[in-house]
Design an enzyme around this catalytic site. Structure first.
Site, PDB file in Angstrom:
ATOM      1  N   ASN A 118      35.273  35.706  29.319  1.00 49.12           N
ATOM      2  CA  ASN A 118      36.217  36.334  30.247  1.00 49.12           C
ATOM      3  C   ASN A 118      36.997  35.204  30.913  1.00 49.12           C
ATOM      4  OD1 ASN A 118      35.236  38.962  29.765  1.00 49.12           O
ATOM      5  ND2 ASN A 118      33.579  38.652  31.218  1.00 49.12           N
TER       6      ASN A 118
ATOM      7  N   HIS B 236      29.529  34.766  26.653  1.00 49.00           N
ATOM      8  CA  HIS B 236      28.504  35.809  26.592  1.00 49.00           C
ATOM      9  C   HIS B 236      28.132  36.032  25.129  1.00 49.00           C
ATOM     10  CE1 HIS B 236      29.311  37.551  30.735  1.00 49.00           C
ATOM     11  NE2 HIS B 236      30.434  36.886  30.537  1.00 49.00           N
TER      12      HIS B 236
ATOM     13  N   HIS C 243      31.764  29.910  30.409  1.00 56.29           N
ATOM     14  CA  HIS C 243      30.563  30.397  29.728  1.00 56.29           C
ATOM     15  C   HIS C 243      30.957  31.430  28.698  1.00 56.29           C
ATOM     16  CE1 HIS C 243      31.347  32.876  33.258  1.00 56.29           C
ATOM     17  NE2 HIS C 243      30.856  33.900  32.577  1.00 56.29           N
TER      18      HIS C 243
ATOM     19  N   VAL D  11      32.204  34.081  37.560  1.00 55.54           N
ATOM     20  CA  VAL D  11      31.653  32.736  37.775  1.00 55.54           C
ATOM     21  C   VAL D  11      32.624  31.743  37.139  1.00 55.54           C
ATOM     22  CG1 VAL D  11      29.710  31.188  37.397  1.00 55.54           C
ATOM     23  CG2 VAL D  11      29.289  33.634  37.766  1.00 55.54           C
TER      24      VAL D  11
ATOM     25  N   ASP E 103      21.271  36.642  30.874  1.00 59.51           N
ATOM     26  CA  ASP E 103      22.098  37.174  31.945  1.00 59.51           C
ATOM     27  C   ASP E 103      21.218  37.975  32.905  1.00 59.51           C
ATOM     28  OD1 ASP E 103      25.422  37.761  32.218  1.00 59.51           O
ATOM     29  OD2 ASP E 103      24.071  39.019  33.392  1.00 59.51           O
TER      30      ASP E 103
ATOM     31  N   GLN F  51      36.266  37.683  34.970  1.00 60.96           N
ATOM     32  CA  GLN F  51      35.474  36.476  35.204  1.00 60.96           C
ATOM     33  C   GLN F  51      35.045  36.420  36.670  1.00 60.96           C
ATOM     34  OE1 GLN F  51      37.316  32.722  34.102  1.00 60.96           O
ATOM     35  NE2 GLN F  51      35.452  31.564  34.529  1.00 60.96           N
TER      36      GLN F  51
END
Ligand code: 5GP
Length: 116
Positions: free
Chosen positions: A87, A102, A100, A96, A31, A94
């Site tokens: 998220n 994390h 995905h 993006v 990240d 969220q």
């Protein structure tokens, strides 16, 4: 055709990122603004916008992402001590809209430190 997402551009090497893992179905990157000593993102190559947009046909892909996340976490050195977070939606943080997960970890993290 819709614009490629930020993560698709990273997957296609149009934007640089610190890639720590890649296979046929997903990629993992560091990240850019880590919220824990180890903060990785596990990203499917298929640009599903949010977790709730995943469909029956994505069942195997979602399973693959979970197994990959475990392996990537192990490789990252956090051992068994990590959190896996998605998220879902802007109201949940969220930013993006390309699914995905994390991976957040440290050898001795606390809830306060993670900020989630
Ligand atoms: P979200 O808020 O959507 O759950 O998570 C998006 C994450 O992507 C954030 O933690 C953010 O720091 C990370 N991020 C945003 N842009 C970039 C980028 O260009 N490169 C990398 N490596 N991470 C990014």
């Amino acid at each position: 055709m819709s614009e490629p997402t930020l993560f698709t551009r990273i997957i296609n090497r149009d934007i640089p990122a610190d890639i720590v893992y890649e296979d046929d179905h997903c990629i993992a990157i560091k990240d850019i603004a880590p919220k824990a000593p180890v903060h990785l993102l596990v990203i499917p190559k298929k640009p599903i916008p949010r977790l709730v947009d995943a469909a029956e046909e994505d069942k195997a892909l979602l399973g693959h992402l979970m197994l990959a996340a475990g392996e990537i976490a192990r490789q990252s050195g956090v051992g068994d001590a990590f959190r896996l977070i998605a998220n879902n939606g802007a109201d949940a943080g969220q930013t993006v809209f390309h699914l995905h997960f994390h991976i957040l970890g440290d050898k001795q993290f606390s809830e306060a430190q993670l900020g989630f």
